[in-house]
Write a protein that holds these residues in place. Structure first.
Motif, PDB file in Angstrom:
ATOM      1  N   PHE A 267      42.497  43.402  39.654  1.00 60.10           N
ATOM      2  CA  PHE A 267      41.563  42.273  39.539  1.00 60.10           C
ATOM      3  C   PHE A 267      41.822  41.199  40.596  1.00 60.10           C
ATOM      4  O   PHE A 267      40.906  40.458  40.967  1.00 60.10           O
ATOM      5  N   TYR A 268      43.068  41.107  41.068  1.00 62.54           N
ATOM      6  CA  TYR A 268      43.417  40.041  42.011  1.00 62.54           C
ATOM      7  C   TYR A 268      42.715  40.199  43.355  1.00 62.54           C
ATOM      8  O   TYR A 268      42.646  39.254  44.136  1.00 62.54           O
ATOM      9  N   ARG A 269      42.177  41.392  43.610  1.00 62.46           N
ATOM     10  CA  ARG A 269      41.439  41.585  44.859  1.00 62.46           C
ATOM     11  C   ARG A 269      40.121  40.815  44.862  1.00 62.46           C
ATOM     12  O   ARG A 269      39.450  40.725  45.890  1.00 62.46           O
ATOM     13  N   MET A 270      39.748  40.248  43.712  1.00 58.49           N
ATOM     14  CA  MET A 270      38.533  39.432  43.648  1.00 58.49           C
ATOM     15  C   MET A 270      38.690  38.116  44.398  1.00 58.49           C
ATOM     16  O   MET A 270      37.699  37.495  44.801  1.00 58.49           O
TER      17      MET A 270
ATOM     18  N   GLY B  33      31.078  46.059  40.031  1.00 61.39           N
ATOM     19  CA  GLY B  33      32.181  46.980  39.803  1.00 61.39           C
ATOM     20  C   GLY B  33      33.372  46.345  39.107  1.00 61.39           C
ATOM     21  O   GLY B  33      33.956  46.929  38.188  1.00 61.39           O
ATOM     22  N   TYR B  34      33.760  45.140  39.543  1.00 56.19           N
ATOM     23  CA  TYR B  34      34.905  44.481  38.922  1.00 56.19           C
ATOM     24  C   TYR B  34      34.646  44.188  37.443  1.00 56.19           C
ATOM     25  O   TYR B  34      35.550  44.306  36.613  1.00 56.19           O
ATOM     26  N   LEU B  35      33.421  43.820  37.114  1.00 53.33           N
ATOM     27  CA  LEU B  35      33.116  43.509  35.717  1.00 53.33           C
ATOM     28  C   LEU B  35      33.311  44.734  34.845  1.00 53.33           C
ATOM     29  O   LEU B  35      33.839  44.641  33.735  1.00 53.33           O
ATOM     30  N   ARG B  36      32.907  45.883  35.332  1.00 50.77           N
ATOM     31  CA  ARG B  36      33.083  47.114  34.554  1.00 50.77           C
ATOM     32  C   ARG B  36      34.559  47.393  34.320  1.00 50.77           C
ATOM     33  O   ARG B  36      34.984  47.743  33.222  1.00 50.77           O
TER      34      ARG B  36
ATOM     35  N   PHE C 166      34.672  36.040  37.491  1.00 46.61           N
ATOM     36  CA  PHE C 166      33.598  36.901  38.009  1.00 46.61           C
ATOM     37  C   PHE C 166      32.239  36.265  37.753  1.00 46.61           C
ATOM     38  O   PHE C 166      31.399  36.142  38.661  1.00 46.61           O
ATOM     39  N   TYR C 167      32.000  35.856  36.523  1.00 54.73           N
ATOM     40  CA  TYR C 167      30.695  35.295  36.194  1.00 54.73           C
ATOM     41  C   TYR C 167      30.474  33.919  36.817  1.00 54.73           C
ATOM     42  O   TYR C 167      29.336  33.531  37.104  1.00 54.73           O
ATOM     43  N   PHE C 168      31.540  33.180  37.055  1.00 57.19           N
ATOM     44  CA  PHE C 168      31.386  31.899  37.735  1.00 57.19           C
ATOM     45  C   PHE C 168      30.889  32.105  39.158  1.00 57.19           C
ATOM     46  O   PHE C 168      30.020  31.360  39.646  1.00 57.19           O
ATOM     47  N   GLN C 169      31.406  33.125  39.839  1.00 53.32           N
ATOM     48  CA  GLN C 169      30.919  33.420  41.190  1.00 53.32           C
ATOM     49  C   GLN C 169      29.446  33.815  41.157  1.00 53.32           C
ATOM     50  O   GLN C 169      28.660  33.406  42.027  1.00 53.32           O
ATOM     51  N   LYS C 170      29.058  34.605  40.163  1.00 53.12           N
ATOM     52  CA  LYS C 170      27.653  35.019  40.058  1.00 53.12           C
ATOM     53  C   LYS C 170      26.761  33.824  39.724  1.00 53.12           C
ATOM     54  O   LYS C 170      25.654  33.681  40.254  1.00 53.12           O
ATOM     55  N   LEU C 171      27.213  32.963  38.830  1.00 50.20           N
ATOM     56  CA  LEU C 171      26.449  31.776  38.451  1.00 50.20           C
ATOM     57  C   LEU C 171      26.197  30.891  39.657  1.00 50.20           C
ATOM     58  O   LEU C 171      25.075  30.397  39.870  1.00 50.20           O
ATOM     59  N   LYS C 172      27.223  30.657  40.457  1.00 49.92           N
ATOM     60  CA  LYS C 172      27.076  29.802  41.629  1.00 49.92           C
ATOM     61  C   LYS C 172      26.118  30.404  42.649  1.00 49.92           C
ATOM     62  O   LYS C 172      25.345  29.686  43.289  1.00 49.92           O
ATOM     63  N   ARG C 173      26.165  31.716  42.794  1.00 49.10           N
ATOM     64  CA  ARG C 173      25.376  32.355  43.843  1.00 49.10           C
ATOM     65  C   ARG C 173      23.918  32.588  43.425  1.00 49.10           C
ATOM     66  O   ARG C 173      22.998  32.315  44.196  1.00 49.10           O
ATOM     67  N   PHE C 174      23.736  33.090  42.200  1.00 42.42           N
ATOM     68  CA  PHE C 174      22.394  33.503  41.788  1.00 42.42           C
ATOM     69  C   PHE C 174      21.792  32.664  40.664  1.00 42.42           C
ATOM     70  O   PHE C 174      20.601  32.791  40.382  1.00 42.42           O
ATOM     71  N   GLY C 175      22.596  31.846  39.994  1.00 43.86           N
ATOM     72  CA  GLY C 175      22.092  31.140  38.831  1.00 43.86           C
ATOM     73  C   GLY C 175      22.081  32.060  37.629  1.00 43.86           C
ATOM     74  O   GLY C 175      23.123  32.575  37.203  1.00 43.86           O
TER      75      GLY C 175
ATOM     76  N   GLU D  52      29.337  42.416  28.321  1.00 42.39           N
ATOM     77  CA  GLU D  52      30.718  42.321  27.855  1.00 42.39           C
ATOM     78  C   GLU D  52      31.240  43.663  27.370  1.00 42.39           C
ATOM     79  O   GLU D  52      32.288  43.726  26.724  1.00 42.39           O
ATOM     80  N   THR D  53      30.507  44.737  27.668  1.00 43.77           N
ATOM     81  CA  THR D  53      30.970  46.102  27.390  1.00 43.77           C
ATOM     82  C   THR D  53      30.662  46.959  28.607  1.00 43.77           C
ATOM     83  O   THR D  53      29.803  46.607  29.433  1.00 43.77           O
ATOM     84  N   THR D  54      31.345  48.090  28.712  1.00 37.73           N
ATOM     85  CA  THR D  54      31.014  49.031  29.776  1.00 37.73           C
ATOM     86  C   THR D  54      29.725  49.755  29.398  1.00 37.73           C
ATOM     87  O   THR D  54      29.431  49.962  28.224  1.00 37.73           O
TER      88      THR D  54
END
Length: 577
Positions: free
Chosen positions: A49-52, A93-96, A128-137, A143-145
């Motif tokens: 995960f640290y590669r994020m 991918g990281y979220l999965r 992960f979701y904070f990065q998505k929120l900032k970029r795309f809103g 929360e499951t695969t």
């Protein structure tokens, strides 16, 4: 897409940070049924995960915006972003991987390990979701695969900003509860989760406030609460040895993270060839030539706390006089008279060939032995206590609850490091700085003066730490990015002693190159090597003086075309249709 457990485990084993984290069982014996049973399994898996985290692009948010001016302006600054066909940051991918861990960690027999590493996973899902929120809103929330035949989930619509932010904060609260409470510069701890919560709350609270979205106070209060926990109940403090002329610089050019202030850092070391390029980036004439813009240099206060921009003709002051008696953070961020490289005894004037604006960057720069591309080993900050102090003060100012005691408990700690006088709440509100006010033309309302001062302080203190673009977006201040970009003042052609050591450093000339040149002197041709505006200020980007920012579009990024085709329930962001 079916989850391939063997590939994931092999990949993590290959990229694990240290042999200490490796499962000693042969790879042929690792199966989905016998993994996640031991603490070492959970540690090994979460290492991936640290590669994020960003690496050499730690200062990308400054170069995307108006803090670092290079040979090429970013697409964001030029208004040149386009809709991608695929990619564009829309990757999951990281979220999965994170959700898979959260579905399987309970099989571990070590209760302490289960608690801590589930906390690590919750932290990274929030990140992960904070990065998505900032970029795309608005984005879908999983929360499951998912399996390849789960079309209902794969074609989920976008959730609201508030829904996503609430889930982020819930995950951070779980992480805060579960994570180990320890000082670990390169590993996620309870303190990392608190610092991220401080950042998330401030970001979303101000994003919504400046767009008149009701309920923003909840997020600002979350930032205040998380910040206070770190301020009152953590081992962190502002790094200081009492040397006001060096401590800020040394916080960032230390090879290893200063753990008194750095809550979480990205580690770099030549031992395993994990390096970055900041020395090469800031010292060479062939790679970007980054420079600080003049409007930021002008923003630094005088050492007595007065405003440099209150001085008559402040924009027509020669360099050595311009940077004299200023907030010491200026001389610890760019080359000024008396500057010496770490480990060296020779003073260096600014190299105008290595900077577009004439203000040459020194933050993170170390010994010359690391000047080759991708050889720098300074650890880079991801979360630090200094940011938490800034978050706290700004969140309270935006809520209208800031007191002088709050400023003394937060901002003054940063100013004490460099010997700067206090920030005065009453004076700031009674006499807003017109120069800073012009940088943020849309700011209005109560506490305007102190908010301007906090924005000044934040831009200075967090320079080159990947915050500027996010700050502009959450403040809804895109027009700030359209203001003129300028550099050093020179009255015209001639010889200049930049560092006042009695020798000429720069010769500016028109027409024919001077004969009999002196070694070590920079010879720069006007209107060829360097350009000036009508006020004799360096114009680092003369081809981009009429930039625009689309208020209805440019705060968010577009979704890729292919994703809109694959999921008909997704809608494109406004202005990108």
């Amino acid at each position: 897409m079916k989850f391939n457990f063997t590939i994931i485990v092999c990949f993590l084993l290959l990229f694990s940070c240290s042999d200490d984290f490796l499962d000693k069982e042969p790879l042929s014996d690792v199966t989905e049924n016998n993994f996640f049973l031991k603490a070492s399994d959970l540690q090994l898996y979460t290492n991936g995960f640290y590669r994020m985290f960003p690496s050499t692009s730690i200062y990308n948010g400054d170069a995307m915006a108006d803090n670092i001016i290079s040979t090429t302006l970013s697409d964001e600054m030029r208004g040149a972003r386009t809709i991608p066909t695929t990619g564009g940051g829309w990757d999951w991918g990281y979220l999965r991987d994170i959700n898979y861990l959260l579905e399987n960690y309970e099989r571990c027999e070590d209760e302490a390990a289960k608690r801590h590493f589930s906390g690590v996973a919750y932290f990274f899902r929030a990140y992960f979701y904070f990065q998505k929120l900032k970029r795309f809103g608005e984005v879908p929330f999983y929360e499951t695969t998912l399996s390849a035949d789960d079309m209902e989930s794969l074609q989920a619509p976008r959730e609201t900003r508030q829904f996503i932010t609430d889930r982020i904060l819930e995950d951070l609260d779980r992480a805060i509860t579960n994570l180990n409470e320890e000082v670990q510069a390169y590993r996620i701890t309870k303190y990392s989760a608190l610092a991220l919560k401080s950042r998330v709350g401030l970001y979303e609270g101000t994003f919504e406030k400046y767009r008149d979205i009701s309920g923003y106070e909840t997020y600002l209060n979350a930032s205040v609460d998380a910040s206070l926990q770190l301020m009152q109940n953590s081992p962190y403090s502002v790094y200081s040895t009492g040397n006001i002329e060096m401590d800020y610089m040394e916080l960032f050019n230390s090879h290893d993270a200063q753990t008194s202030e750095m809550i979480l850092s990205r580690q770099f070391t030549q031992t395993v060839a994990v390096d970055h390029n900041v020395n090469y980036y800031t010292t060479t004439s062939s790679y970007g030539r980054p420079g600080m813009p003049k409007d930021l240099v002008n923003s630094y206060l005088m050492v007595d706390g007065s405003r440099f921009t209150d001085i008559l003709n402040y924009n027509q002051v020669l360099f050595a006089d311009e940077v004299a008696n200023r907030d010491p953070r200026l001389s610890q961020t760019i080359r000024t008279p008396g500057y010496m490289r770490k480990g060296e005894a020779m003073t260096l004037a600014p190299n105008l060939g290595a900077t577009m604006t004439g203000y040459q960057l020194t933050k993170y720069v170390t010994e010359p032995v690391y000047d080759t591309n991708d050889e720098s080993i300074t650890d880079l900050p991801i979360l630090r206590f200094g940011e938490v102090l800034l978050n706290f003060a700004e969140a309270k100012a935006e809520l209208g609850t800031l007191t002088q005691a709050d400023l003394d408990a937060s901002i003054q700690l940063l100013r004490n490091r460099v010997g700067m006088p206090p920030m005065d709440l009453t004076e700031s509100n009674n006499s807003p700085d017109s120069f800073i006010e012009a940088q943020y033309p849309t700011l209005a309302g109560a506490n305007k003066g102190i908010i301007l001062e906090l924005r000044r302080e934040r831009r200075i203190e967090l320079y080159m730490e990947d915050h500027r673009w996010d700050d502009i977006v959450r403040w809804k201040s895109g027009q700030t990015l359209t203001q003129p970009l300028r550099g050093l003042y020179f009255p015209g052609a001639g010889e200049y002693d930049m560092d006042q050591d009695g020798t000429i450093d720069v010769v500016l000339y028109d027409g024919t190159e001077p004969a009999g040149q002196t070694q070590g002197v920079q010879y720069i041709k006007i209107n060829s090597d360097i350009f000036f505006d009508e006020n004799n200020l360096i114009d680092p980007q003369p081809d981009f003086n009429n930039r625009t920012f689309d208020e209805e579009r440019d705060y968010l990024y577009p979704l890729p075309r292919v994703e809109l085709q694959l999921n008909p329930n997704l809608e494109q962001n406004p202005g990108w249709e």
